[in-house]
Scaffold this motif. Sequence first.
Motif, PDB file in Angstrom:
ATOM      1  N   ARG A 128       0.835  -1.352   0.035  1.00 16.31           N
ATOM      2  CA  ARG A 128       0.048  -0.024  -0.039  1.00 16.31           C
ATOM      3  C   ARG A 128       0.826   1.230   0.193  1.00 16.31           C
ATOM      4  O   ARG A 128       0.546   2.281   0.675  1.00 16.31           O
ATOM      5  N   ILE A 129       1.941   1.387  -0.998  1.00 13.60           N
ATOM      6  CA  ILE A 129       2.869   2.537  -0.834  1.00 13.60           C
ATOM      7  C   ILE A 129       2.388   2.939  -2.223  1.00 13.60           C
ATOM      8  O   ILE A 129       2.212   2.429  -3.257  1.00 13.60           O
ATOM      9  N   PRO A 130       2.254   4.463  -2.325  1.00 12.80           N
ATOM     10  CA  PRO A 130       1.801   4.886  -3.494  1.00 12.80           C
ATOM     11  C   PRO A 130       2.960   4.705  -4.800  1.00 12.80           C
ATOM     12  O   PRO A 130       4.117   4.727  -4.220  1.00 12.80           O
ATOM     13  N   VAL A 131       2.381   4.387  -5.835  1.00 13.44           N
ATOM     14  CA  VAL A 131       3.488   3.956  -6.788  1.00 13.44           C
ATOM     15  C   VAL A 131       3.166   4.955  -8.306  1.00 13.44           C
ATOM     16  O   VAL A 131       1.944   4.896  -8.681  1.00 13.44           O
ATOM     17  N   THR A 132       4.012   5.440  -8.906  1.00 12.27           N
ATOM     18  CA  THR A 132       4.074   6.131 -10.078  1.00 12.27           C
ATOM     19  C   THR A 132       4.803   5.555 -11.284  1.00 12.27           C
ATOM     20  O   THR A 132       5.808   4.746 -10.739  1.00 12.27           O
ATOM     21  N   ALA A 167      -0.697   5.028  -9.938  1.00 10.62           N
ATOM     22  CA  ALA A 167      -1.338   6.278  -9.663  1.00 10.62           C
ATOM     23  C   ALA A 167      -1.449   7.139 -10.574  1.00 10.62           C
ATOM     24  O   ALA A 167      -2.332   8.104 -10.701  1.00 10.62           O
ATOM     25  N   ALA A 168      -0.171   7.147 -11.558  1.00  7.31           N
ATOM     26  CA  ALA A 168      -0.004   7.960 -12.474  1.00  7.31           C
ATOM     27  C   ALA A 168       0.997   7.727 -13.293  1.00  7.31           C
ATOM     28  O   ALA A 168       2.034   7.209 -13.083  1.00  7.31           O
ATOM     29  N   THR A 169       1.041   8.135 -14.705  1.00 11.42           N
ATOM     30  CA  THR A 169       2.030   7.685 -15.650  1.00 11.42           C
ATOM     31  C   THR A 169       2.392   9.025 -16.389  1.00 11.42           C
ATOM     32  O   THR A 169       1.645   9.652 -16.916  1.00 11.42           O
ATOM     33  N   TYR A 170       3.712   9.176 -16.375  1.00  9.65           N
ATOM     34  CA  TYR A 170       4.342  10.692 -16.662  1.00  9.65           C
ATOM     35  C   TYR A 170       4.939  10.671 -18.103  1.00  9.65           C
ATOM     36  O   TYR A 170       5.563   9.508 -18.192  1.00  9.65           O
TER      37      TYR A 170
END
Length: 408
Positions: A128-132, A167-170
């Motif tokens: 449950r660690i935010p990942v990008t 959570a997001a793709t840059y």
Amino acid sequence: MRTLDYTSEELCAAPRLRIALVTETWTPEVNGVAMTLGRMVDGLIRRGHSVQLIRPRQVRGETAAHGDGLEEVLSHGLRLPRYDGLKLGLPARVRLLREWSRQRPDLVHVATEGPLGWTAVTAANKLRIPVTSDFHTNFDHYSSHYGIGWLRQPVAAYLRRFHNRTAATYVPTAALAARLAAEGYRRVEVISRGVDTALYSSTRRSEALRRSWGVSPEGVAVVSVGRLAPEKNLGLALRAFAAIRRLRPDARMIVVGDGPQRAALERSCPDAVFAGMRHGEDLAAHYASADLFLFPSLTETFGNVTLEAMASGVCAVAYDYAAAAEVIRDFGNGASVACGDEEGFIARAVQLAGADALRAELAQAARRSAEAIDWERVNDSFTAALLRVWRAGSGEAAALGEPQPGEA
């Protein structure tokens, strides 16, 4: 899809994060991804954040570096066939779970999509660690250049599934963000690229280097910079040079870089100067000592070399694609040609090779454009993006662990 905004107040007041960054490529490997990540890691550290860099061991016996905000964790990897100098990181789920359970990062950022990256996303979601993630390379587009075009759709599906678990793709350009969104990617955000205008500068122009190439002061040095591989479409650059040579017998082609196509390219253009891999100030001098830069690739996600040439005060000819679509104004600060128009590319290259005054004017405008593309602003955007995901909390990360129903 959105382009990031940020405020300086937000960055100054933000907590300092411990960020785990996972990549299969890193310096001294020479490629755009490694260069970009090096810049972004430096930017994070200078803004007070600490980075745990997880990457494959590059050479036998290599030891991990520590200090100055950077801690390295070295993993196992395999050499990529037909891609010398790069490794594919092997799965490391158990090790990452153990590492991150012992010392938990605030956020995990995964820069490459190999087995190491996949297991990093899996481990981060489990904890449950935010990942990008970053989308740096059009691997699905590469397949047709290596005789495995039948893999393009499975690779594209894998990449979409990979990034939709984060959570997001840059991505570096608005055009790429729009394309990925249309293909079913969710949570795509734009973070551009910068260029080092102190390193890449017309002040590094060297008449001695030009003489070593066999170029007179009035001659035209035509340069190509990048990996010598099928996906770079370098055959078109050599055809353009052949057409230039008919107009300008004093022209010389300089090819900077190395790769699996080098021998074939040398046979097809024996009069060209193949300078091999160049680095740092030496590379900058090779750019600045040229008069015309040719970049015919149609597989880039960005193409850092375009900005490097512009910063070096060199007129660039490129397809209206990736970085060129973002920064080149046709006949404003370079030449931009419709994607896939090979005859148009050759014609524009010949036109500029024969128009010394126009070429010089566009080169000066290119330098002015590059001066406005600053790595500090890019790094502020990247830092702000990671902070926003971190603030969203770990609940979102846990919910992203598996693809949604119906997702490829």
